[in-house]
Design a protein around this motif. Structure first.
Motif, PDB file in Angstrom:
ATOM      1  N   SER A   1       0.848  -1.197   0.000  1.00 24.34           N
ATOM      2  CA  SER A   1       0.000   0.000   0.000  1.00 24.34           C
ATOM      3  C   SER A   1       0.877   1.237   0.000  1.00 24.34           C
ATOM      4  O   SER A   1       1.827   1.335   0.787  1.00 24.34           O
TER       5      SER A   1
ATOM      6  N   TYR B   1      -2.551  -1.327  -3.376  1.00 21.62           N
ATOM      7  CA  TYR B   1      -3.334  -0.115  -3.121  1.00 21.62           C
ATOM      8  C   TYR B   1      -2.460   1.093  -3.436  1.00 21.62           C
ATOM      9  O   TYR B   1      -1.334   1.215  -2.922  1.00 21.62           O
TER      10      TYR B   1
ATOM     11  N   ASP C   1      -2.804   5.361  -3.785  1.00 21.85           N
ATOM     12  CA  ASP C   1      -3.603   6.574  -3.631  1.00 21.85           C
ATOM     13  C   ASP C   1      -2.815   7.754  -4.170  1.00 21.85           C
ATOM     14  O   ASP C   1      -1.825   8.189  -3.572  1.00 21.85           O
TER      15      ASP C   1
ATOM     16  N   SER D   1      -6.704  -1.556  -5.922  1.00 22.48           N
ATOM     17  CA  SER D   1      -7.412  -0.287  -5.755  1.00 22.48           C
ATOM     18  C   SER D   1      -6.532   0.854  -6.243  1.00 22.48           C
ATOM     19  O   SER D   1      -5.380   0.986  -5.807  1.00 22.48           O
TER      20      SER D   1
END
Length: 995
Positions: A665, A689, A691, A714
């Motif tokens: 992540s 993940y 972001d 994601s």
């Protein structure tokens, strides 16, 4: 008046020792209005009671004379139960009202007195509210009688109507003969009440009893022997529920037994077996010499008897074996209820159904607290906010509400309330702590206990994947089994992706650690309290006992820096959180065993080279002052799995990500200054993940890197400035893609078949969507206010798989596209379809306009009822208006009322009509053929001058099962139902916090 709540009347059979006890001469005194029922219903009831061996007195048996009132008073006092037959003209009689007042005075004064109301051709709500013919009678009394006496009659009438009895209108289809038999059965049950503790102020118990009896107990239904489990955390009300059920239904069985506190009697199983047999067989002389003999006697003697058995507070399946708790041990129709804190105990047995006890709602909790703190159903006006603070602290736990309510009952000043609550938040009350600690003490070994203590101190509301990886690393082996054990004991809720724990369970864990060394916090294993942590760091009194430490300061704290030497002795420190804390000195003093470093507001421009990061699995340096992350060294976190640098606005370049081969992540939300290092993302072959929201990303910055992330699940790209996405169809693991507020995005060229969720709300330039690939797994698609978008090719072929499709505000969608969507939409459970449409689909045949209520009678011809399809058209006179949709479903036949919140919405254009279409599962509503149902929709949480209005409501009955009915978390709240009169206008509801 719900008969499944009969135990509320039963509770009156055993009262506090301060009330005067009586030696009953009669079983029942009958009070009634002679002109209404003397020669018909009451006479038949009197005969039936006597035929059942119940000693009954009735006033027409009295001899005429001057002392008739005195004789009636004597008979009321001498009767165990007063049965009051309310009829239409009951309140017209001064004699009846005075008699009722005498009955209610005796109920207050006499220990064990029960008042049992019968509503004969009169609505209970009209008696309670004194409306209709009852109200007309009181208007006449107010003209002719003493006002003080009339006021007392009113109070007594309401109080008696609030008690539990029976209503002819809702029982036995108004067949008086069967109705009388049910009344006789109730009276027999009340007369046979065992010496169970009184259920005082049993707030909310009626609804739980009704739910349990309908869905789980099935008395009078199946002839099979059924074993039913009730489980939940300590203090949640399992025993109260079981006692009420037992008292309500015990008379429906040939034998009954309630075994209390079985956990504490584990070493005395023979006496428990003797009690078991004596209670059921009504033989006080039974003796048993050994556990083995007792087990055989139970199997031999009870095999043909229909019994009701409650085994309360078990923690060992061996106890159930020794009590012969097996289906073959009891006769047809028997019901065995097992109560446990540990779900695993119930899993070992052949338990058909398991009921998880629920915490109280905020309304119920406030009422229960008020009874114990104020002696009333609501708080004193000036204490309302303080009382709500106590409710929030107690978290819907009945035990805590009772204990704290009694603790505060003698405290008069608001300042004492505040100080008491502050103390409880730091040091839990002893009784609450000890009750909850029983579950902790029952954990199998110190390692499981340590995992629980770690979670209660540091990992609440953390993602389970993060916690498991961290604890696995700390333990050196997988802790999945330990987590399951903790969860089974109701010490942890892991139903969502995050770990959740009741606040009082959390406080119990923290109190256990505080008590390790109350006076010297530096010798405890875990530190979380601000005062204790600052003391240890200031005094540099930490020891090697400390496993975890957390200190959270405000962003602009004036706290002086601590010295890094304060950590020198904390050699076993594994968890460290220092939000907005400043340190001075060399970082080599920090533990080399660290697994987690949370340091929001990290104050340095680069992580010091002497800070040993080698064993870290998670680093969160959000809101830091970092310009670059670290300098290359041998002490880099090569085991790192989770790295979060969100809102580090000074960060200009990413670290060498090739040094982080295990990274799963990466969070870079709002790292707007990063201009170098995006190409290094391609090195992260295990990244799941990513972001990159609001990172000023343009078209070419990360195209090649994104295509290389083969493990990515994601991807968050909201708020960036690119015009086109790269083709992502090669990312075979990608399930979630977020593109909200990408206002320059014009086209999405390709998507993988693995994608479950796509959000592209407010992409105002988006015109081109790809043709959805074959075998698409898309379930949630949200594209609100994409005003240039005309259609999504091939979408109608996958609607049968979808739960949510939100395209409201997409005003350029073609009419053909919208028609196909409305025609083919199924939508398993509430996820919902939202479009800019101004009419209800024709297939929903029940329609109401302008905030109206839809009325339905469920046809009896359906083979299967999956639930209700509900559609609304709504709009607002104002733009940028937000509200929560609430759907009210009232079943007038079953006397249930639900408030259901399926979605929240924001209207972005005034006077624009939006459609929402969703499904309500019958697994909650429990609709049956012939039910009369009302449905109303409205929006809550909107300001008066920005009101969202429902213009039309349509409802249809769904004849199929919702295959995803357990996947979407929707708040179904069962609320009180009083009478048909109360449903004439379904009132808009206020949404309370769900615990």
């Amino acid at each position: 008046m719900n008969t499944s709540s009969l135990a509320l009347a039963t509770a009156a059979a055993g009262s506090s020792s301060s009330r005067r006890s009586s030696c009953w001469k009669y079983d029942v005194f009958l009070s009634f209005r002679g002109e209404d029922t003397r020669t018909r219903f009451t006479d038949h009831l009197s005969i039936a009671l006597r035929s059942a061996g119940i000693t009954t007195v009735i006033d027409y048996k009295l001899k005429k004379g001057e002392n008739i009132q005195r004789e009636i008073d004597r008979q009321i006092e001498g009767s165990r139960i007063a049965v009051v037959v309310f009829s239409k003209s009951y309140a017209e009689s001064r004699w009846c009202l005075r008699e009722l007042s005498m009955i209610m005075r005796c109920r207050e004064d006499q220990e064990g007195k029960v008042v049992y109301p019968i509503f004969y051709d009169v609505d209970p709500s009209k008696v309670r509210k004194q409306s209709g013919s009852i109200g007309e009678a009181f208007q006449k009394h107010e003209r002719d009688e003493d006002p003080n006496e009339v006021e007392q009659w009113r109070k007594d009438l309401k109080a008696s109507a609030d008690l539990v009895g029976r209503n002819l209108e809702t029982t036995a289809d108004r067949r008086e003969g069967e109705f009388i038999q049910k009344v006789v059965g109730d009276i027999n049950g009340l007369l046979k009440t065992s010496d169970l503790k009184e259920v005082k102020h049993s707030v909310g118990i009626a609804y739980r009893v009704e739910e349990f009896s309908t869905k789980y107990l099935d008395v009078g239904g199946s002839h099979d022997v059924q074993i039913i489990g009730i489980w939940g955390m300590g203090g949640i009300g399992k025993t109260t529920l079981a006692r009420t059920i037992y008292s309500t239904y015990r008379h429906s069985f040939h034998g009954q037994c309630y075994l209390e506190e079985v956990r504490s009697k584990k070493k005395n199983m023979v006496s428990l077996q003797e009690q078991f047999l004596r209670d059921i067989l009504k033989r006080p002389d039974i003796k048993i010499s050994s556990v083995a003999e007792g087990t055989k006697e139970i199997e031999k003697r009870l095999g043909s008897m229909k019994v009701l058995i409650v085994v309360d507070d078990i923690n060992d399946a061996d106890q159930l074996d020794e009590l012969a708790i097996e289906h073959d041990s009891f006769g047809p129709g028997s019901r065995i209820i097992l109560i446990a804190r540990d779900e695993q105990v119930l899993n070992i047995q052949k338990v058909e159904k398991k009921y998880k006890a629920q915490t109280m709602t905020d309304e119920e909790a406030l009422e229960l607290l008020s009874w114990h703190a104020f002696g009333n159903h609501c708080p004193d006006k000036e204490y309302i906010e303080l009382a709500r603070g106590v409710v929030d602290y107690c978290g819907g736990l009945p035990l805590a509400l009772k204990v704290v309510g009694r603790l505060l009952a003698t405290k008069k000043s608001k300042s004492i309330w505040k100080s008491t609550l502050d103390k409880l938040r730091n040091i839990p009350h002893g009784k609450i702590h000890e009750t909850l600690r029983l579950s902790y003490d029952g954990l199998s070994d110190d390692h499981v206990k340590g995992v629980f203590l770690d979670i209660s101190h540091f990992f609440i509301n953390w993602y389970g994947t993060h916690v498991m990886a961290i604890l696995d690393s700390c333990s050196g082996f997988c802790v999945e089994s330990e987590i399951k054990t903790i969860q089974d004991r109701c010490l942890l809720d892991f139903d969502s992706p995050k770990f959740r724990m009741h606040d009082l369970i959390r406080d119990m864990g923290r109190e256990i650690v505080r008590a390790e060394c109350a006076m010297e916090p530096g010798k405890r294993s875990r530190l979380w309290h601000h005062v204790d942590v600052t003391s240890v760091l200031r005094d540099e009194s930490g020891t090697e006992a400390i496993r975890g430490l957390t200190l959270v300061l405000p962003e602009k704290s004036d706290e002086h820096p601590f010295r890094t030497k304060a950590f020198k002795k904390m050699r076993h420190l594994k968890f460290l959180q220092l939000n907005y804390v400043k340190l001075t000195g060399r970082y080599r003093h920090l533990s080399k065993e660290l697994r987690v470093l949370l340091w929001q507001g990290f104050p340095l421009e680069v992580i010091p080279k002497d800070f040993d990061l080698r064993n870290l699995l998670l680093i969160d340096l959000s809101n830091s002052k970092l310009v670059r992350v670290w300098v290359d060294s041998d002490q880099l976190p090569k085991k790192l799995k989770f790295l979060y640098l969100d809102h580090s606005r000074n960060l200009t370049q990413l670290p060498d990500l090739s040094k982080l081969p295990h990274l799963e992540s990466l969070g870079l939300n709002s790292c707007k200054s990063v201009s170098e290092g995006y190409h290094l993302l391609a090195q992260l072959k295990m990244l799941e993940y990513l972001d990159l929201r609001d990172c000023n990303i343009t078209d070419d910055a990360i195209v090649a890197s994104l295509r290389s992330l083969s493990s990515l699940c994601s991807l968050l790209l909201d708020g960036n400035g690119f015009h086109r996405l790269p083709i992502l169809s090669g990312l075979s693991q990608l399930t979630s893609l977020y593109l909200n507020h990408c206002t320059s995005l014009e086209a999405i060229p390709g998507l993988p078949t693995s994608l479950h969720t796509l959000e592209a709300n407010y992409c105002t330039e988006l015109e081109i969507m790809p043709k959805l690939p074959e075998m698409s797994q898309m379930m949630d698609l949200r594209m609100k206010d994409c005003r240039k978008l005309k259609d999504i090719p091939n979408l109608d072929n996958f609607l049968c798989n979808m739960r949510t499709l939100h395209m409201e505000g997409c005003t350029s969608l073609t009419a053909t596209f919208k028609e196909n969507i409305l025609l083919k939409w199924r939508g398993d459970v509430i996820g919902g379809l939202s479009l800019s449409v101004n009419d209800i689909p024709r297939r929903l045949c029940y329609v109401a306009r302008e905030d109206g209520t839809v009325e339905i009678e469920v046809p009896t011809t359906f083979d299967y009822i999956g639930g209700l399809a509900v559609c609304i058209i709504y709009s607002s006179d104002n733009s940028d208006c937000t509200g929560s949709l609430c759907i009210h479903v009232v079943n007038r036949t079953q006397r249930t009322r639900f408030h259901i919140w399926p979605m929240e919405t924001t209207v972005t254009a005034s006077h624009e009509c939006y459609l929402w279409l969703g499904n309500l599962t019958n697994k909650k509503l429990n609709l049956k053929g012939g039910d009369r149902v009302r449905v109303l929709a409205d929006f809550t949480g909107t300001e008066d001058n920005h009101q969202i209005k429902v213009k039309k409501t349509g409802v249809g009955i769904v004849e199929r099962e919702f295959v995803a009915s357990d996947l979407i978390d929707v708040d179904y709240k069962l609320v009180p139902y009083e009478s048909d009169e109360d449903t004439d206008e379904v009132q808009p509801c206020k949404r309370f916090k769900v615990i």
